[in-house]
Design a protein around this motif. Structure first.
Motif: not given
Length: 208
Positions: A46-51, A57-58, A102-103, A187-190
Motif C-alpha cells: 500500500a505504501d512506504l514511509r520513512q521517519g 511498510l504499509y 517504493m522510491l 498525494r500523487l501515487r502510482h
C-alpha cells in the motif's frame, strides 16, 4: 532477511486487517521480500514511509478472488508460519517494480524533509561563521548568507539525483501499466492496473 521481522509481519497479517510494519533501516530488497511474502498470505503493498532512518511498510488485504484463494491455501499449508514454521517460497521477479513504487512513494517527501533538516543547521553554522569573521550585523549577515548559499549549492547534486530517480521510477511503472492517481490526502501515487480503488495507508495504521 531477518526471520524475526518476517514472523512479526505474519502475526500482524493473521489479524486480517490493514498493517503498518515498522521495518527499521531495512534495505529495499528486504522490504520487497517482505512484501512478496505478504502477497503469499493475501496482502498487497500500500505504501512506504520513512521517519529518520526507519521505514514503515504499509500493507492492505488484497480482496481479489485469486489473492483470497492463495491466502487460504498458504495459511492452511503453513499453519505455523508466524511461529517459526516453514514459509512459502518467494521470488524477486517483480523486485524492480516494487523498488520503483517504493522510491516513488518516498522520493518527494523524503527529499523535502532531508533538505529541511540539512538547511536548518546550515543556517546556524552560517550565522556562527559570519559572527566569527564579520564586523557588525550587516557584515555578519552578508558573510552568513554567502556561506549558506555555498552550502546549498553543494546540496544540488542530491536534488538532481532525487528528480532523476523519480523520473526513472515513473517511466518504469507507467510502462508496466501503472496509473498515477491522487490518494485521500491528494498525494500523487502510482497504482497497478485496476487498483485505483484500493484503500491507502490512511486506513492501515492498526497493529494487530
Amino acid at each position: 532477511m531477518s526471520r524475526k521481522l518476517e514472523r512479526k509481519m505474519l502475526r500482524l497479517l493473521a489479524g486480517g486487517g490493514p498493517v503498518a510494519l515498522g521495518a527499521g533501516s531495512a534495505s529495499f530488497r528486504r522490504l520487497a521480500r517482505l512484501t512478496l511474502l505478504a502477497e503469499q498470505f493475501g496482502y498487497a503493498y500500500a505504501d512506504l514511509r520513512q521517519g529518520g532512518t526507519s521505514f514503515t511498510l504499509y500493507l492492505v488485504p488484497d480482496l481479489r478472488p485469486r489473492a483470497r484463494e492463495l491466502a487460504a491455501e498458504n495459511w492452511s499449508r503453513y499453519p505455523r508460519a508466524a511461529e517459526g514454521g516453514p514459509l512459502p517460497a518467494t521470488d524477486l521477479d517483480t523486485y524492480a517494480l516494487l523498488r520503483a513504487r517504493m522510491l516513488s512513494d518516498l522520493e518527494r517527501r523524503y527529499r523535502k524533509e532531508v533538505l529541511w533538516l540539512i538547511s536548518v543547521p546550515l543556517v546556524l553554522v552560517a550565522l556562527d561563521f559570519g559572527g566569527d569573521f564579520g564586523d557588525g550585523w550587516h557584515s555578519v549577515l552578508t558573510i552568513a548568507a554567502v556561506a549558506w548559499a555555498g552550502a546549498v549549492v553543494l546540496l544540488l547534486p542530491f536534488h538532481v539525483w532525487g528528480r532523476r530517480t523519480a523520473r526513472k521510477s515513473a517511466a518504469l511503472l507507467e510502462a508496466a501499466g501503472f496509473t498515477r492517481v491522487p490518494d485521500g490526502n491528494g498525494r500523487l501515487r502510482h497504482v497497478p492496473p485496476g487498483d485505483e480503488e484500493r484503500p491507502g495507508p490512511g486506513v492501515a495504521g492498526g497493529r494487530r
